[in-house]
Design an enzyme around this catalytic site. Structure first.
Site, PDB file in Angstrom:
ATOM      1  N   ARG A 144       0.877  -1.211  -0.122  1.00 33.06           N
ATOM      2  CA  ARG A 144       0.079  -0.061  -0.093  1.00 33.06           C
ATOM      3  C   ARG A 144       0.761   1.281  -0.080  1.00 33.06           C
ATOM      4  O   ARG A 144       0.511   2.207  -0.550  1.00 33.06           O
ATOM      5  CB  ARG A 144      -0.809   0.103   1.384  1.00 33.06           C
ATOM      6  CG  ARG A 144      -1.738   1.350   1.532  1.00 33.06           C
ATOM      7  CD  ARG A 144      -2.529   1.686   0.151  1.00 33.06           C
ATOM      8  NE  ARG A 144      -3.201   0.551  -0.818  1.00 33.06           N
ATOM      9  CZ  ARG A 144      -3.645   0.507  -2.026  1.00 33.06           C
ATOM     10  NH1 ARG A 144      -3.211   1.618  -2.780  1.00 33.06           N
ATOM     11  NH2 ARG A 144      -4.341  -0.466  -2.438  1.00 33.06           N
ATOM     12  N   LYS A 150       2.782  24.304  -1.647  1.00 39.21           N
ATOM     13  CA  LYS A 150       1.402  23.847  -1.621  1.00 39.21           C
ATOM     14  C   LYS A 150       1.573  22.453  -1.693  1.00 39.21           C
ATOM     15  O   LYS A 150       1.041  22.005  -2.822  1.00 39.21           O
ATOM     16  CB  LYS A 150       0.593  24.683  -2.461  1.00 39.21           C
ATOM     17  CG  LYS A 150       0.523  26.423  -2.301  1.00 39.21           C
ATOM     18  CD  LYS A 150      -0.318  27.094  -3.223  1.00 39.21           C
ATOM     19  CE  LYS A 150      -0.461  28.421  -2.774  1.00 39.21           C
ATOM     20  NZ  LYS A 150      -1.264  29.075  -3.909  1.00 39.21           N
ATOM     21  N   LYS A 153       6.779  37.440   0.995  1.00 36.59           N
ATOM     22  CA  LYS A 153       5.620  37.445   0.339  1.00 36.59           C
ATOM     23  C   LYS A 153       4.827  38.783   0.843  1.00 36.59           C
ATOM     24  O   LYS A 153       5.351  39.559   1.519  1.00 36.59           O
ATOM     25  CB  LYS A 153       4.803  36.417   0.685  1.00 36.59           C
ATOM     26  CG  LYS A 153       5.513  35.029   0.342  1.00 36.59           C
ATOM     27  CD  LYS A 153       5.225  34.568  -1.183  1.00 36.59           C
ATOM     28  CE  LYS A 153       3.645  34.022  -1.250  1.00 36.59           C
ATOM     29  NZ  LYS A 153       3.287  33.609  -2.712  1.00 36.59           N
ATOM     30  N   GLU A 205       7.837  39.280  -3.570  1.00 29.72           N
ATOM     31  CA  GLU A 205       6.448  39.485  -4.154  1.00 29.72           C
ATOM     32  C   GLU A 205       6.418  41.052  -4.431  1.00 29.72           C
ATOM     33  O   GLU A 205       6.265  41.704  -3.672  1.00 29.72           O
ATOM     34  CB  GLU A 205       5.722  38.672  -3.522  1.00 29.72           C
ATOM     35  CG  GLU A 205       4.166  38.704  -4.126  1.00 29.72           C
ATOM     36  CD  GLU A 205       3.183  38.063  -3.518  1.00 29.72           C
ATOM     37  OE1 GLU A 205       2.238  38.536  -3.048  1.00 29.72           O
ATOM     38  OE2 GLU A 205       3.376  36.840  -3.043  1.00 29.72           O
ATOM     39  N   ASP A 223       2.764  38.870  -8.850  1.00 30.65           N
ATOM     40  CA  ASP A 223       1.883  38.003  -8.557  1.00 30.65           C
ATOM     41  C   ASP A 223       0.510  38.751  -8.864  1.00 30.65           C
ATOM     42  O   ASP A 223       0.064  40.002  -8.799  1.00 30.65           O
ATOM     43  CB  ASP A 223       1.745  38.070  -6.919  1.00 30.65           C
ATOM     44  CG  ASP A 223       0.815  36.774  -6.608  1.00 30.65           C
ATOM     45  OD1 ASP A 223       0.891  35.851  -7.068  1.00 30.65           O
ATOM     46  OD2 ASP A 223       0.143  37.306  -5.664  1.00 30.65           O
TER      47      ASP A 223
END
Length: 282
Positions: free
Chosen positions: A94, A129, A161, A194, A221
């Site tokens: 698995r 992410k 950011k 950013e 961005d």
């Protein structure tokens, strides 16, 4: 976390105090063979992880690899065969499939997007992410699919950011504080910042070009493609450029044609369907 530690933790999570189904139904000395079958077309990823899992569960297992990471696969293909202690094959099954199915899904989606960039200078970047504690495999998969690995975590790069900018008191303050931190700690890390509009890009150009406050990458961005093109012209090669935000397969080519260096996409790892694979005795 390295691959060995990831596998150790994953096996501990799955086995607990024993694989009681195999322990109760399979004789301890039984030996069997199984093959890993492809049930869905795509790009193969995770063979090296599977080999590491089998070796960690039982170094005596014999694995014959028939297809390598990055191969184009179709239903009916056999990726590998494994033979040896039957209980141990079942214990590894698995984890091998969970890793390979998700990794192959990521590699397949990544390759589809990378193909859309052909003929442009843009390269595709992955992001942070990712699935907690599975990042090592997901980053491997995006690379197999043809993307470039961005920073692995918070420790290997400074990426300022929007929230960092706002909390620090603006672009100039954030850059200066980052540069001072690197000097104080003796670290040599790239700095990426950013930007959300032309004014912020112009501020980076004003502040981030000196030897003392050098910025390496400007992240553009949530600009539209025309806006990215304008900012690439404004920057004019003085920084590496990266586009992000609202970019998917429907508009990726338009962004790539702006002349931007990199395009980052969190969807490579968080909007992916696993590829169907199975391990069957024979």
């Amino acid at each position: 976390m390295d691959l060995h530690e990831f596998i150790r933790l994953a096996l501990a999570e799955d086995i607990g105090d024993g694989d009681h189904t195999s322990l109760s139904t399979i004789p301890a000395d039984a030996t069997k063979r199984a093959r890993l079958l492809v049930k869905e077309a795509g790009i193969l990823a995770g063979v090296d992880v599977a080999l590491a899992v089998f070796a960690q569960v039982d170094p005596a297992l014999q694995v014959d690899v028939l297809m390598q990471d990055g191969a184009t696969i179709k239903p009916g293909d056999i990726v590998l065969t494994v033979s040896g202690n039957a209980r141990n094959i079942l214990t590894a099954e698995r984890l091998v499939l969970n890793c390979m199915q998700r990794m192959s899904g990521i590699a397949t989606h990544t390759r589809q997007l990378v193909d859309l960039l052909e003929g442009t200078r843009a390269q595709l970047l992955d992001t942070r992410k990712t699935t907690p504690n599975f990042r090592i495999c997901e980053k491997m998969a995006t690379k197999i699919g043809g993307a470039v690995n961005h920073r692995f975590g918070l420790y290997d790069m400074i990426l300022i950011k929007d929230n960092h900018v706002d909390f620090a008191g603006g672009i100039e303050a954030a850059i200066n504080k980052s540069v001072a931190y690197l000097a104080e700690t003796g670290r040599k890390l790239r700095i990426e910042i950013e930007t959300r509009n032309r004014a912020e890009v112009e501020e980076v150009l004003r502040v981030g070009q000196s030897d003392a406050t050098r910025v390496d990458i400007v992240l553009l961005d949530n600009f539209a493609p025309d806006g990215i093109r304008d900012m690439v012209r404004l920057i004019n090669g003085r920084f590496i450029t990266e586009a992000s935000g609202g970019i998917d397969e429907t508009n990726l080519r338009a962004y790539a044609e702006t002349g931007v260096d990199f395009i980052s996409s969190g969807a490579l790892t968080h909007h992916v369907k696993s590829l169907d694979l199975s391990l069957k005795a024979y």
